[in-house]
Write an enzyme that holds these catalytic residues in place. Structure first.
Site, PDB file in Angstrom:
ATOM      1  N   GLU A 182      -6.442   6.752  -1.154  1.00 21.92           N
ATOM      2  CA  GLU A 182      -6.375   5.505  -0.390  1.00 21.92           C
ATOM      3  C   GLU A 182      -6.990   4.358  -1.193  1.00 21.92           C
ATOM      4  O   GLU A 182      -6.471   3.236  -1.193  1.00 21.92           O
ATOM      5  CB  GLU A 182      -7.111   5.668   0.944  1.00 21.92           C
ATOM      6  CG  GLU A 182      -6.412   6.566   1.936  1.00 21.92           C
ATOM      7  CD  GLU A 182      -5.066   6.011   2.359  1.00 21.92           C
ATOM      8  OE1 GLU A 182      -4.992   4.833   2.740  1.00 21.92           O
ATOM      9  OE2 GLU A 182      -4.080   6.751   2.289  1.00 21.92           O
ATOM     10  N   HIS A 229       1.472   4.370  -2.800  1.00 19.39           N
ATOM     11  CA  HIS A 229       1.428   5.817  -2.573  1.00 19.39           C
ATOM     12  C   HIS A 229       2.608   6.501  -3.263  1.00 19.39           C
ATOM     13  O   HIS A 229       2.466   7.582  -3.851  1.00 19.39           O
ATOM     14  CB  HIS A 229       1.492   6.122  -1.076  1.00 19.39           C
ATOM     15  CG  HIS A 229       0.170   6.079  -0.373  1.00 19.39           C
ATOM     16  ND1 HIS A 229      -0.971   6.640  -0.880  1.00 19.39           N
ATOM     17  CD2 HIS A 229      -0.182   5.534   0.831  1.00 19.39           C
ATOM     18  CE1 HIS A 229      -1.974   6.456  -0.037  1.00 19.39           C
ATOM     19  NE2 HIS A 229      -1.517   5.782   1.005  1.00 19.39           N
ATOM     20  N   HIS A 283       0.831  -1.203   0.000  1.00 19.37           N
ATOM     21  CA  HIS A 283       0.000   0.000   0.000  1.00 19.37           C
ATOM     22  C   HIS A 283       0.870   1.258   0.000  1.00 19.37           C
ATOM     23  O   HIS A 283       0.624   2.199  -0.766  1.00 19.37           O
ATOM     24  CB  HIS A 283      -0.909  -0.026   1.237  1.00 19.37           C
ATOM     25  CG  HIS A 283      -1.819   1.150   1.369  1.00 19.37           C
ATOM     26  ND1 HIS A 283      -3.103   1.151   0.888  1.00 19.37           N
ATOM     27  CD2 HIS A 283      -1.618   2.379   1.915  1.00 19.37           C
ATOM     28  CE1 HIS A 283      -3.664   2.322   1.148  1.00 19.37           C
ATOM     29  NE2 HIS A 283      -2.779   3.084   1.769  1.00 19.37           N
ATOM     30  N   GLU A 284       1.914   1.255   0.840  1.00 19.94           N
ATOM     31  CA  GLU A 284       2.797   2.426   0.897  1.00 19.94           C
ATOM     32  C   GLU A 284       3.609   2.579  -0.384  1.00 19.94           C
ATOM     33  O   GLU A 284       3.834   3.697  -0.859  1.00 19.94           O
ATOM     34  CB  GLU A 284       3.726   2.310   2.104  1.00 19.94           C
ATOM     35  CG  GLU A 284       3.027   2.227   3.450  1.00 19.94           C
ATOM     36  CD  GLU A 284       2.080   3.377   3.708  1.00 19.94           C
ATOM     37  OE1 GLU A 284       2.320   4.489   3.188  1.00 19.94           O
ATOM     38  OE2 GLU A 284       1.087   3.165   4.411  1.00 19.94           O
ATOM     39  N   ASP A 343      -5.012   1.078  -2.350  1.00 19.57           N
ATOM     40  CA  ASP A 343      -5.513  -0.257  -2.004  1.00 19.57           C
ATOM     41  C   ASP A 343      -5.548  -1.154  -3.230  1.00 19.57           C
ATOM     42  O   ASP A 343      -5.081  -2.292  -3.207  1.00 19.57           O
ATOM     43  CB  ASP A 343      -6.926  -0.163  -1.417  1.00 19.57           C
ATOM     44  CG  ASP A 343      -6.931   0.279   0.035  1.00 19.57           C
ATOM     45  OD1 ASP A 343      -5.857   0.289   0.660  1.00 19.57           O
ATOM     46  OD2 ASP A 343      -8.019   0.618   0.539  1.00 19.57           O
TER      47      ASP A 343
END
Length: 488
Positions: free
Chosen positions: A204, A143, A139-140, A208
């Site tokens: 987000e 980003h 997930h990071e 995801d």
């Protein structure tokens, strides 16, 4: 475990997600809240990749000086290897990723400029399996690859350049003082705050979706994300304190369902449990969380009741607990037994070294590590343990050669610089000692201290005019870095 004196006292109590801080505090025009800019197009108009790398480097240096970052070669090796497996499956990777750990019981992770991903030890300790941990890292990574910080800045630029400047200042402030940082970047009207929240949720959702794809392609269980979210919701359902991860990653109930739906689109087989993951959990508990007495009781009880995923991980944790309690013989017996079954395991080799140094068998440690170094040259665990053992054995020249070779590949490894400084100090080489200390301070963005060390080095240079010129040039570089830090 290599022990060196810390250069700075750790002042940061907790670190918030840099991306979350930016997007939760900057306002967006209402008609932009559902827009997803093209990657690398709109984002690049706000901040170039080169600028992003520069800012990331500055933030990382500040974190080294202020945050409870762990300089633990074993855990660093584990989290970087896990992160690399995920990055290998990601698209739009523009720069190398650096994964690092903070000694914090908070269940949290954060990403910021330039491919930096911080992971709290609490996240590893509370994850039930490696797929859950990997889901957060994926997930990071998403980003970063989607450049969500830069995209938020690009959108903000269109509405208010003044707020943009405040947001960037807030990032720096938040990393040093989370409460002050949040206050600095949360100012604004209720309307802009609501628009910003909507944009955050959109980012987000995108992270995801991409993260679960990366997770599945890297060979992990794609249900790791929904399982982790579900565990957090259940664990904190009746508690007043919300975990840091949920504060920085909004978690409406629909998000868990969406994660399950996305995971269902990927084929899943049985994912074997990871020994390295459970060894890392045992190390975090034994080294950083509880007392030796508690840990001895905990691991002995686990072994008596067969309440473990891997017996070896429980035995390893018990060996660390015995070692911390000065029961060196018991620790040594356990580690010797583990090494007989798995002679190249880095966790066991590291603790074997610790036991050998504690019991005065320095040459035994050097011999075993040297044999492993032939098989895995420049491995951080083997190299740094071997260099430390060589310093303890007063083989300074060999330690220096080993560390200089390693630093050609990993020039920002603070622990390597610290051991090198120790080698120079023990061998009374004041010139090189001060120069190496300067590099340690520079890695923590403490440029005035670094310059002071170089002035001391200059005084020891004597008639070495070329060395004096090199020192003067490095001083000018550090002054320029300090200016850049202030300008950013």
């Amino acid at each position: 475990m290599i022990k060196t004196s810390p250069v700075y006292k750790k002042a940061l109590l907790s670190t918030a997600l840099a991306f979350g801080l930016v997007t939760s505090g900057v306002g967006l025009a209402a008609n932009q809240k559902n827009a997803l800019p093209e990657i690398g197009v709109v984002a690049s108009s706000a901040i170039s990749l080169d600028k992003e790398i520069q800012i990331g480097d500055v933030l990382m240096r500040q974190l080294r000086g202020q945050a409870p970052i762990i300089n633990d070669p074993l855990l660093d090796e584990y989290i970087q290897d896990l992160g690399n497996r995920l990055v290998a499956q990601a698209d739009n990777v523009k720069f190398p990723f650096e994964f690092f750990l903070l000694n914090s019981a908070d269940i949290n992770a954060f990403a910021f400029f330039g491919g930096h991903v911080g992971v709290h030890t609490g996240l590893i300790y509370n994850a039930r399996n490696e797929s859950e941990l990997a889901s957060v890292l994926a997930h990071e990574v998403s980003h970063v690859t989607q450049r969500h910080i830069a995209r938020s800045i690009a959108a903000q630029q269109k509405s208010s350049p003044l707020q943009l400047a405040s947001a960037l200042g807030g990032i720096l402030l938040a990393l040093a003082n989370p409460e002050a940082g949040i206050a600095a970047i949360s100012a604004g009207s209720a309307a802009s705050a609501q628009a910003s929240i909507n944009y955050t949720r959109q980012n987000e959702k995108e992270a995801d979706s991409i993260g679960i794809r990366i997770l599945a392609q890297a060979g992990f269980d794609p249900n790791g994300a929904s399982d982790f979210f579900g565990t957090l919701v259940e664990k904190y359902r009746l508690k007043s304190r919300t975990p840091a991860f949920l504060l920085t990653h909004p978690l409406p109930e629909s998000r868990v369902a969406d994660a399950r739906t996305r995971a269902a689109s990927y084929k899943t087989g049985r994912i074997a449990p990871s020994l390295s993951f459970h060894l890392a959990k045992s190390r975090i508990l034994a080294r950083y969380y509880a007392t030796p007495e508690y840990n001895i009781n905990y691991f002995e009880t686990s072994l008596e009741r067969d309440s473990y995923t891997f017996k070896a991980a429980a035995e390893y944790g018990l060996a660390l607990a015995y070692l911390a309690d000065k029961q060196n013989e018991k620790a040594g017996d356990l580690i010797d037994s583990l090494l007989q079954k798995d002679p190249r395991n880095l966790f066991y080799l590291d603790t074997y070294t610790d036991v050998a140094l504690e019991t005065g068998r320095v040459q035994d440690a050097i011999d075993k590590l040297t044999a492993q170094a032939v098989l895995t040259p420049r491995n951080r665990v083997i190299t740094l343990n071997l260099a430390n053992a060589l310093v303890k054995n007063k083989e300074f020249d060999q330690a220096v050669r080993l560390l200089k070779d390693y630093l050609l590949v990993e020039p920002e490894n603070m622990l390597a610089h610290q051991i090198l400084s120790d080698a120079y100090a023990e061998s009374q080489n004041k010139l090189e000692m001060h120069q190496t200390k300067a590099e340690v301070y520079a890695l923590a963005a403490s440029y005035p201290r670094a310059i002071d060390e170089l002035h001391s080095a200059y005084n020891y240079a004597g008639t070495q005019n070329i060395e004096k010129q090199r020192i003067r040039a490095r001083i000018e570089q550090f002054r320029a870095f300090q200016t850049r830090l202030e300008s950013l």
